[in-house]
Design an enzyme around this catalytic site. Structure first.
Site, PDB file in Angstrom:
ATOM      1  N   SER A  86      -7.366   3.524   2.205  1.00 49.30           N
ATOM      2  CA  SER A  86      -7.195   3.707   0.754  1.00 49.30           C
ATOM      3  C   SER A  86      -7.361   5.152   0.302  1.00 49.30           C
ATOM      4  O   SER A  86      -7.027   5.466  -0.847  1.00 49.30           O
ATOM      5  CB  SER A  86      -8.200   2.843  -0.008  1.00 49.30           C
ATOM      6  N   LYS A  89      -4.458   6.879  -1.157  1.00 49.67           N
ATOM      7  CA  LYS A  89      -3.962   6.568  -2.513  1.00 49.67           C
ATOM      8  C   LYS A  89      -3.956   7.769  -3.457  1.00 49.67           C
ATOM      9  O   LYS A  89      -2.933   8.039  -4.089  1.00 49.67           O
ATOM     10  CB  LYS A  89      -4.751   5.397  -3.107  1.00 49.67           C
ATOM     11  N   TYR A 212       3.512   1.819   2.416  1.00 49.63           N
ATOM     12  CA  TYR A 212       2.092   1.839   2.037  1.00 49.63           C
ATOM     13  C   TYR A 212       1.207   1.555   3.263  1.00 49.63           C
ATOM     14  O   TYR A 212       0.188   2.228   3.476  1.00 49.63           O
ATOM     15  CB  TYR A 212       1.848   0.815   0.923  1.00 49.63           C
ATOM     16  N   TYR A 264     -13.322   1.447  -6.487  1.00 50.46           N
ATOM     17  CA  TYR A 264     -13.000   0.091  -6.945  1.00 50.46           C
ATOM     18  C   TYR A 264     -13.936  -0.343  -8.064  1.00 50.46           C
ATOM     19  O   TYR A 264     -14.212   0.436  -8.971  1.00 50.46           O
ATOM     20  CB  TYR A 264     -13.024  -0.910  -5.763  1.00 50.46           C
ATOM     21  N   VAL A 282     -11.335   1.491   3.796  1.00 53.20           N
ATOM     22  CA  VAL A 282     -12.025   0.464   4.594  1.00 53.20           C
ATOM     23  C   VAL A 282     -12.311   0.847   6.032  1.00 53.20           C
ATOM     24  O   VAL A 282     -13.088   0.160   6.696  1.00 53.20           O
ATOM     25  CB  VAL A 282     -11.295  -0.897   4.655  1.00 53.20           C
TER      26      VAL A 282
HETATM   27  N1  LIG Z   1      -9.705  -0.400   0.683  1.00 55.18           N
HETATM   28  C1  LIG Z   1      -8.843  -0.013   1.578  1.00 55.18           C
HETATM   29  O1  LIG Z   1      -9.010   0.985   2.255  1.00 55.18           O
HETATM   30  C2  LIG Z   1      -7.691  -0.930   1.742  1.00 55.18           C
HETATM   31  C3  LIG Z   1      -6.532  -0.327   2.489  1.00 55.18           C
HETATM   32  C4  LIG Z   1      -5.797  -1.353   3.290  1.00 55.18           C
HETATM   33  N2  LIG Z   1      -4.676  -0.711   3.944  1.00 55.18           N
HETATM   34  C5  LIG Z   1      -5.307  -2.490   2.406  1.00 55.18           C
HETATM   35  O2  LIG Z   1      -4.343  -2.328   1.729  1.00 55.18           O
HETATM   36  O3  LIG Z   1      -5.869  -3.548   2.380  1.00 55.18           O
END
Ligand SMILES: NC(=O)CC[C@H](N)C(=O)O
Length: 335
Positions: A86, A89, A212, A264, A282
């Site tokens: 993430s 992003k 993505y 988040y 994550v």
């Molecule tokens: N929180 C994350 O890092 C999520 C990224 C992961 N590629 C997903 O879309 O679920």
């Protein structure tokens, strides 16, 4: 917010922010101290919903501070590669803002906090089919669907080259993580198709999900994250290569959306404790930006229940306080 952040209240005096990082030796010493202090922490769980991530060791822990002068200070496993997840992003949002203009990106995606989990479908339904923020999956996949290019290959090149410009070196995708997530990301495919139904996907939804998933599988180190963060701290200029990756007026918007939803549903707690824009992933990475000063990159796989690195949060707070980075801290002029 991880409960250890509540427990560990008294850490000694916080330093109040000045216009620049402390002297290099002091920064190096504090980076090392943060590593030693939080290495013994055993809380948190390594992510396993993407099967390839489950192989990570809970002991891996690296951190790095990069100043806007390009100097880096690292401790632990700052050069061990992991998937950016993430943390891609904000950087992809930045690249799309740079290519299409911040106004278009804001209209198409939204910039408000969702208050909901990173893979929330409810967030879409609660907002009349509109995504809320490019830092959570719906808004991030919508952002990726805006990437310019005439073919899938061209779009992927745009993403990989752009992320590499932030890092100041050629990045590559981890094929194993990509294959593992591509085989198990039905939820993200569902989010993209739902948005498509609402007219909020700007290319084919399956293509957007694939791009993505690829951007999330790009391999970085804590040192890369620090340099990527320092680029956002330096008004969009990479302090190592001196390349302008992003215009300054777009850079500050990217930091604003990171502050609203970078961690988040825990973004409010994060801002309260740390007082800086940050973004977690994550795989266990966290990037934090001290505007005008530098970037901090941390890698430690064990996560709390919101999917944020436990050691990453603790070490970031320690460094934010000891280096005097909190944006909201000020000392009274007239005492
Ligand atoms: N929180 C994350 O890092 C999520 C990224 C992961 N590629 C997903 O879309 O679920």
């Amino acid at each position: 917010m991880h409960r250890l952040l509540h427990l560990e209240e008294a850490m000694g005096p916080s330093v109040v922010s000045t216009g620049h990082l402390p002297e290099p030796d002091a920064v190096a010493g504090l980076v090392q101290a943060a590593w030693e202090r939080y290495r013994p922490v055993t809380e948190g769980m390594v992510a396993d919903y993407i099967p390839a991530l489950a192989a990570a060791s809970p002991d891996w822990f690296g951190l790095c501070v990069a100043g806007i002068n390009g100097a880096t200070h690292a401790a632990g496993e700052a050069d061990r590669p992991f998937s950016i997840q993430s943390i891609s992003k904000p950087f992809v949002f930045a690249l799309v803002c740079q290519a299409l203009g911040g106004g278009r990106a804001r209209e198409s995606i939204g910039v408000n906090a969702t208050g909901l989990a990173f893979n929330s479908v409810m967030a879409i339904e609660l907002n009349a089919g509109h995504t809320m923020n490019p830092m959570v999956n719906a808004g991030a996949i919508a952002t990726t669907s805006l990437v310019p290019g005439r073919s899938h290959a061209e779009k992927w090149r745009f993403l990989l080259d752009g992320l590499s410009s932030f890092a100041g070196r050629s990045l590559a995708m981890d094929e194993e993580v990509y294959a593992s997530e591509a085989a198990t990301n039905q939820r993200n495919q569902g989010i993209a198709r739902l948005l498509h139904g609402y007219g909020r996907m700007y290319c084919d939804p399956d293509e957007a999900t694939d791009l993505y998933t690829r951007q999330c599988a790009v391999s970085v180190t804590a040192r890369d994250l620090a340099v990527m963060g320092a680029t956002l701290a330096d008004g969009g200029v990479n302090p190592v290569t001196r390349e302008r990756v992003l215009d300054a007026d777009r850079c500050r918007r990217v930091l604003a959306v990171m502050a609203t939803a970078g961690l988040y549903e825990q973004s409010g707690d994060w801002l309260y404790e740390i007082g800086l824009p940050g973004k977690s992933g994550v795989a266990g990475g966290i990037v934090t930006i001290a505007p005008g000063k530098g970037g901090l990159g941390i890698f430690s796989p064990p996560l709390d229940e919101a999917g944020n690195s436990v050691r990453g949060q603790l070490a970031t707070r320690f460094l934010s306080e000891r280096l005097g980075l909190n944006l909201f801290a000020s000392a009274p002029e007239a005492a």
